[in-house]
Design an enzyme around this catalytic site. Structure first.
Site, PDB file in Angstrom:
ATOM      1  N   GLU A  68       0.818  -1.225   0.000  1.00 29.38           N
ATOM      2  CA  GLU A  68       0.000   0.000   0.000  1.00 29.38           C
ATOM      3  C   GLU A  68       0.846   1.267   0.000  1.00 29.38           C
ATOM      4  O   GLU A  68       0.566   2.212  -0.742  1.00 29.38           O
ATOM      5  CB  GLU A  68      -0.964   0.005   1.193  1.00 29.38           C
ATOM      6  CG  GLU A  68      -2.176  -0.899   1.042  1.00 29.38           C
ATOM      7  CD  GLU A  68      -1.854  -2.376   1.242  1.00 29.38           C
ATOM      8  OE1 GLU A  68      -0.721  -2.708   1.667  1.00 29.38           O
ATOM      9  OE2 GLU A  68      -2.737  -3.212   0.967  1.00 29.38           O
ATOM     10  N   HIS A 137     -11.314  -4.938   9.269  1.00 27.90           N
ATOM     11  CA  HIS A 137     -11.935  -4.800   7.955  1.00 27.90           C
ATOM     12  C   HIS A 137     -13.274  -4.082   8.034  1.00 27.90           C
ATOM     13  O   HIS A 137     -14.169  -4.341   7.223  1.00 27.90           O
ATOM     14  CB  HIS A 137     -12.152  -6.174   7.303  1.00 27.90           C
ATOM     15  CG  HIS A 137     -10.908  -6.816   6.793  1.00 27.90           C
ATOM     16  ND1 HIS A 137      -9.990  -7.411   7.635  1.00 27.90           N
ATOM     17  CD2 HIS A 137     -10.404  -6.955   5.547  1.00 27.90           C
ATOM     18  CE1 HIS A 137      -8.996  -7.889   6.918  1.00 27.90           C
ATOM     19  NE2 HIS A 137      -9.211  -7.627   5.643  1.00 27.90           N
TER      20      HIS A 137
END
Ligand SMILES: Cc1ncc(C[n+]2csc(CCOP(=O)(O)OP(=O)(O)O)c2C)c(N)n1
Lengths: 334, 337
Positions: A68, A137
């Protein structure tokens, strides 16, 4: 233009609206390209990007390693030198991994260079709990990004808004973080065939009302509309406002609505502490204090990591019942 | 590829590598200018005329100049907290640099960046960066952009060996290798990560790290501008042939402390070590001696070059000291484009 006044010659899903915006912008401008994990053949875990690689090829819909920070940083450099990257962060929870690139690089470059360099970058990611995905998440981290000058932050709540706002984001000369709610991808709504964009910093009145203002973001807009429906039956007329972008924030429309109704509840799925709700409540307090009949009420997600167990998870997010209760209390109806 | 400027090395066997003497003299002038610039920075700091801090690259001039001389004007660089040399070597002007360091309106970033953030897109400088390893993504992204646009530009990422501790560097090297991007990672190993010797912070072999990604890795004497220049040209040739990224280790040394205020440093390195580098490994002296011995220049010519560089620096400081501060109205300009 309010969603409810959209000339609806067809209905498409939120995911389709996002895909259409990307495809149209990629056809319009060869500098636009997509970078992220599993964006090409897989089309992301939510299949939002399905089909794009077939049209545009892997040069423009590029799978990256699970890096990322690395691919966000690469996108910053590419944006500074003539391309217009759209980065896909698979889950909003992974934003912290790329935070240096977003906060210290992308958001700072234009200012630190005295206006000489620009970063026309879009970071597309998601937010939202209640999918039983547990604490890593399920987060809604848009307040973190909204805190940083130099970034624009977008929170569409309908397919119509998603398409129009994403096209604006791609054409913007600044880094824009675009949050889609995971629960909304399959939601259908009216989206006109033709090309349109929605300017940033313009709140949408999702529903007119006279007694109380509900300012809601992203998935909470549906909650607020449900609340308005409940209250209507009880003789309370609620106005539902969606700022659509937290940066820039349409303080004017929010304040004017609060002045009109005299009461406000602010609803957002980020944690309540130091959150978007606090900011908007303060804007209302500063701008409409002498018009208010009750203190502004804010309702965010509980200040706990999002739990896994369904019975626990559902407690953490504002629900229509709880917002309605708060609204009734403000209206003196308990 | 639309690359126009010639880069091919002639095959002459002479010591000057087929490089015209004017170019060596230009490199000498650049190095002298960087040194004189930083002497002034130190003076400004000690005279309390400069806000903030500055990290001097005195002693490291050869890697900045040797690398940048092998680049086209529109090639990209990203620089570091110790970036005055990189910026000047890539073509920044002395006066506007000083203005930026003093927070003045005509500075490169209108006084909003300061010593650690000088950016000059006109000379391909995408910015110095105060985050260790912070330029890695940007430089790699610029290489991706150059490749996609078919512009024939290359991108150079300067960093200190301390950046080898930052994960983002490995993330982007992985992608640069996979996608064969035209980027050179230039590691200026000056032995110290701030106040700690790199041997204490760097496990395994430094060169084995880029090698793990299959990145072409070379090492040069970073005090010898001839070696740095020649190696960078070879590496650029490879990039132009599409062979993927390269990693260039320049072994070097900073003469001063980590920053201008780091005066007492005996606890992390010895005076003898410092003296030894200055006496035997000075990049300006190495080039000057070689030019003289080869008969390419004489003492008079070198003195003339030095005088010119010092005049430019003196005029630059004067300009910057007299320059106005930014208008208060500037403070909220350029937050958004
Ligand atoms: C990410 C990050 N961590 C820590 C620092 C503080 N810091 C500034 S310079 C420096 C040392 C850098 O060493 P090196 O990369 O070898 O460069 P040098 O100073 O030797 O040129 C440190 C730790 C920083 N700026 N950024």
């Amino acid at each position: 233009m309010s969603t409810h006044s959209v000339p609806a010659d067809r209905e498409i899903t939120f995911a389709q609206a996002v895909r259409e915006a990307l495809a149209e912008e990629m056809r319009r401008d060869p500098a636009v390209f997509i970078l992220g994990e599993d964006v090409a053949e897989a089309g992301t875990p939510f299949k939002v990007l399905s089909g794009l690689v077939e049209e545009f090829g892997t040069e423009r819909v590029t799978d990256t390693p699970i890096s990322e920070a690395g691919f966000t940083g690469i996108a910053v450099g590419a944006a500074m030198t003539g391309l217009r990257p759209v980065v896909d962060i698979m889950f909003g929870d992974f934003l912290p991994l790329a935070m240096d690139q977003i906060v210290n690089q992308a958001a700072k470059v234009h200012y630190m260079s005295g206006g000489k360099l620009r970063v026309p970058l879009v970071v597309r990611t998601n937010l939202g709990a209640t999918r039983r995905s547990a604490a890593q998440h399920s987060q809604s981290l848009h307040a973190l990004l909204s805190h940083i000058p130099g970034l624009k932050v977008v929170l569409p709540s309908t397919p119509f808004d998603a398409k129009g706002l994403l096209k604006t984001a791609i054409r913007d000369e600044n880094p824009v973080v675009f949050f889609e709610d995971k629960l909304m991808f399959q939601m259908k709504g009216p989206v006109p065939e033709g090309e349109y964009t929605i300017p940033f910093g313009v709140a949408d009145v999702k529903r007119q009302g006279a007694d109380i203002t509900l300012v809601a973001t992203s998935s909470m807009v549906q909650v607020a509309l449900a609340v308005a429906h409940i209250l209507e039956k009880e003789g309370i007329s609620a106005e539902v406002l969606d700022p659509r972008t937290t940066v820039p924030l349409d303080a004017h429309t929010i304040v004017e609505s609060a002045k009109k109704t005299g009461r406000a509840v602010v609803i957002d799925e980020g944690h309540e502490r130091y959150g978007v709700t606090a900011e908007i409540a303060a804007v209302i307090a500063e701008g409409a204090f002498y018009h208010l009949d009750a203190p502004v009420r804010r309702m965010g997600a509980m200040d706990v990591p999002v739990p896994f167990s369904p019975v626990l998870e559902d407690l953490t997010v504002p629900t229509a019942e709880r917002v309605a209760e708060a609204a009734r209390a403000l209206c003196g109806r308990t | 590829m639309r690359r126009t400027a010639p880069r091919t090395e002639t095959q002459q066997a002479d010591a000057s590598q087929g490089v015209p003497v004017e170019q060596w003299l230009a490199m000498y002038e650049q190095m002298v200018k960087i040194r004189a610039f930083e002497e002034q920075v130190n003076e400004l700091y000690r005279g309390a005329k400069m806000p903030g801090l500055a990290h001097l690259c005195t002693g490291q001039e050869a890697s900045a100049v040797g690398v940048c001389q092998a680049l086209r004007p529109d090639d990209y660089i990203t620089s570091t907290h110790r970036g005055h040399g990189h910026c000047l070597a890539k073509g920044a002007r002395v006066d506007l640099m000083f203005a930026e360091l003093l927070g003045k309106a005509p500075g490169y970033c209108r006084g909003k960046g300061g010593s650690m953030h000088i950016a000059d897109p006109q000379s391909g400088n995408l910015g110095a960066n105060a985050i260790v390893g912070g330029g890695a993504g940007i430089a790699t992204g610029a290489a991706l952009s150059a490749k996609r646009r078919g512009s024939g530009q290359v991108s150079v990422c300067f960093f200190g060996e301390g950046a080898l501790g930052q994960g983002v560097l490995y993330e982007v090297m992985n992608m640069a290798a996979l996608w064969k991007l035209p980027v050179i990672y230039v590691c200026e190993n000056n032995l110290y990560n701030e106040y700690t010797h790199y041997a204490e912070t760097t496990a395994g072999e430094l060169r084995a790290r880029p090698a793990a990604f299959g990145i072409h890795c070379v090492e040069v004497d970073g005090q010898d501008v001839r070696a740095v220049y020649a190696m960078t040209r070879r590496v650029v040739e490879r990039l132009m042939a599409g062979e993927g990224p390269a990693f260039l280790v320049c072994n070097t040394y900073r003469y001063f402390g980590h920053h201008v205020g780091d005066v007492n440093r005996s606890y992390y390195r010895s005076k003898e070590e410092e003296q030894d580098w200055k006496a035997r490994r000075d990049p300006l002296a190495i080039l000057a001696v070689w030019l003289t011995v080869e008969g390419l220049a004489d003492a008079g010519m070198l003195e003339e070059i030095e005088r010119r560089a010092r005049d430019e620096v003196a005029a630059g400081v004067e300009f910057a000291l007299a320059a106005p501060y930014p208008d208060p109205g500037e403070v909220d300009q350029h937050v958004y484009a």
